[in-house]
Design an enzyme around this catalytic site. Structure first.
Site, mmCIF file in Angstrom:
data_model
loop_
_atom_site.group_PDB
_atom_site.id
_atom_site.type_symbol
_atom_site.label_atom_id
_atom_site.label_comp_id
_atom_site.label_asym_id
_atom_site.label_seq_id
_atom_site.Cartn_x
_atom_site.Cartn_y
_atom_site.Cartn_z
ATOM 1 N N GLU A 1 0.816 -1.378 -0.291
ATOM 2 C CA GLU A 1 0.035 0.107 0.055
ATOM 3 C C GLU A 1 0.853 1.298 0.030
ATOM 4 O OE1 GLU A 1 -3.729 1.403 2.632
ATOM 5 O OE2 GLU A 1 -2.318 0.586 3.533
ATOM 6 N N LYS B 1 -10.313 0.008 -2.160
ATOM 7 C CA LYS B 1 -10.321 -0.272 -0.844
ATOM 8 C C LYS B 1 -11.587 0.098 -0.098
ATOM 9 C CE LYS B 1 -7.830 0.354 3.577
ATOM 10 N NZ LYS B 1 -6.680 1.335 4.208
ATOM 11 N N CYS C 1 -4.737 -3.398 3.241
ATOM 12 C CA CYS C 1 -4.459 -3.052 4.743
ATOM 13 C C CYS C 1 -5.530 -3.255 5.689
ATOM 14 C CB CYS C 1 -3.888 -1.650 4.762
ATOM 15 S SG CYS C 1 -2.945 -1.308 6.018
#
Length: 281
Positions: free
Chosen positions: A44, A120, A161
């Site tokens: 990321e 995301k 993440c």
């Protein structure tokens, strides 16, 4: 997964200098390819980490534009040059909101084409006791669609993440056929030391998938510190490869026979009730 697949997880210490970050990423992709990797996962924020929200907006790119920006051009050139798939961590993609970007994972084929992207879904709006407050939703617009993509004959589920804390996402990825899960991340030092390996191993065990985790490591602008420990976890939950401190890569071979063995010997995916029942009704 039809045959063994060599993969590489890249660990970086990205800063607020786009050109410098891309240069380092390029050297690490080349190293991964030289070690036989066919799939390379970037962490990321590999292209840009730190600075303020205005800077992130300035470096954000329209991935659908005919003329590629610096990040998209970098990905296409390196994928074609080395003949590898690049799963490009989280990169800033322009959104319909002029004040926010998407944190996007792009799947880039050896042809240089972006064949899939995942935006995301879960925003990191937390206070974790490291002296910093994180409000990702202030600068990022969440996505709303899980993504599984065919990569080198393997079904790979994409995540980024903070998604790691939401097992329902990975259950959906498995329902869509995922055999491998990727987790490009910039896990904080405070949370990483206690939760990183625990969560990665849990996702691997419950999904009966290989997990490739590519992380940021070290100190970044504005006092942010990340945990590192990029790794590959097998479907039994064992960490089979892990990066040391600093920037670098970790490579591993994913074995389809072992994946099949785990799923056959402990067929928990076949024993599911909640998701299966809801899909049938």
């Amino acid at each position: 997964m039809r045959e063994p697949l060599v993969v590489a997880s890249v660990q970086m210490n990205s800063q607020a200098d786009l050109a410098e970050n891309l240069g380092r990423a390029g050297r690490l992709v080349a190293e991964a390819a030289s070690r036989g990797a066919k799939v390379v996962v970037l962490p990321e924020n590999f292209a840009f980490m730190g600075g303020d929200d205005d800077e992130r907006l300035r470096v954000a790119e329209d991935l659908d534009a005919k003329d590629g920006g610096r990040i998209r051009t970098f990905l296409a050139e390196n994928a074609t040059k080395h003949g590898v798939w690049i799963l490009a961590g989280g990169l800033p993609e322009r959104s319909v909101d002029p004040k926010r970007v998407h944190n996007t994972c792009a799947a880039v084929a050896p042809s240089g084409e972006i064949v899939a992207r995942y935006r995301k879904m879960h925003m990191f709006d937390v206070e974790v006791g490291d002296g910093q407050r994180y409000r990702e939703s202030a600068s990022c617009m969440p996505g709303d669609e899980p993504v599984v993509v065919d990569v080198a004959g393997t079904r790979i589920g994409l995540s980024i993440c903070y998604d790691l804390r939401f097992p329902e996402l990975y259950r959906e990825l498995v329902a869509r056929g995922a055999e491998v899960l990727i987790v490009p991340a910039a896990f904080t030092l405070a949370t990483g030391k206690d939760h990183w390996h625990v969560l990665l191993r849990a996702r691997a065990i419950e999904a009966q998938c290989y997990v490739i985790a590519a992380a940021q490591w070290g100190s970044h602008p504005k006092g942010r510190r990340t945990y590192g420990k990029s790794c590959v976890v097998d479907p039994w939950g064992e960490v089979i490869a892990q990066a040391s401190e600093g920037e670098g890569i970790v490579a591993a071979t994913l074995d389809p026979a072992y994946l099949a063995q785990v799923r056959a010997s402990l067929p928990s995916l076949q024993h599911r009730r909640i998701g299966v029942v809801s899909r049938q009704t």
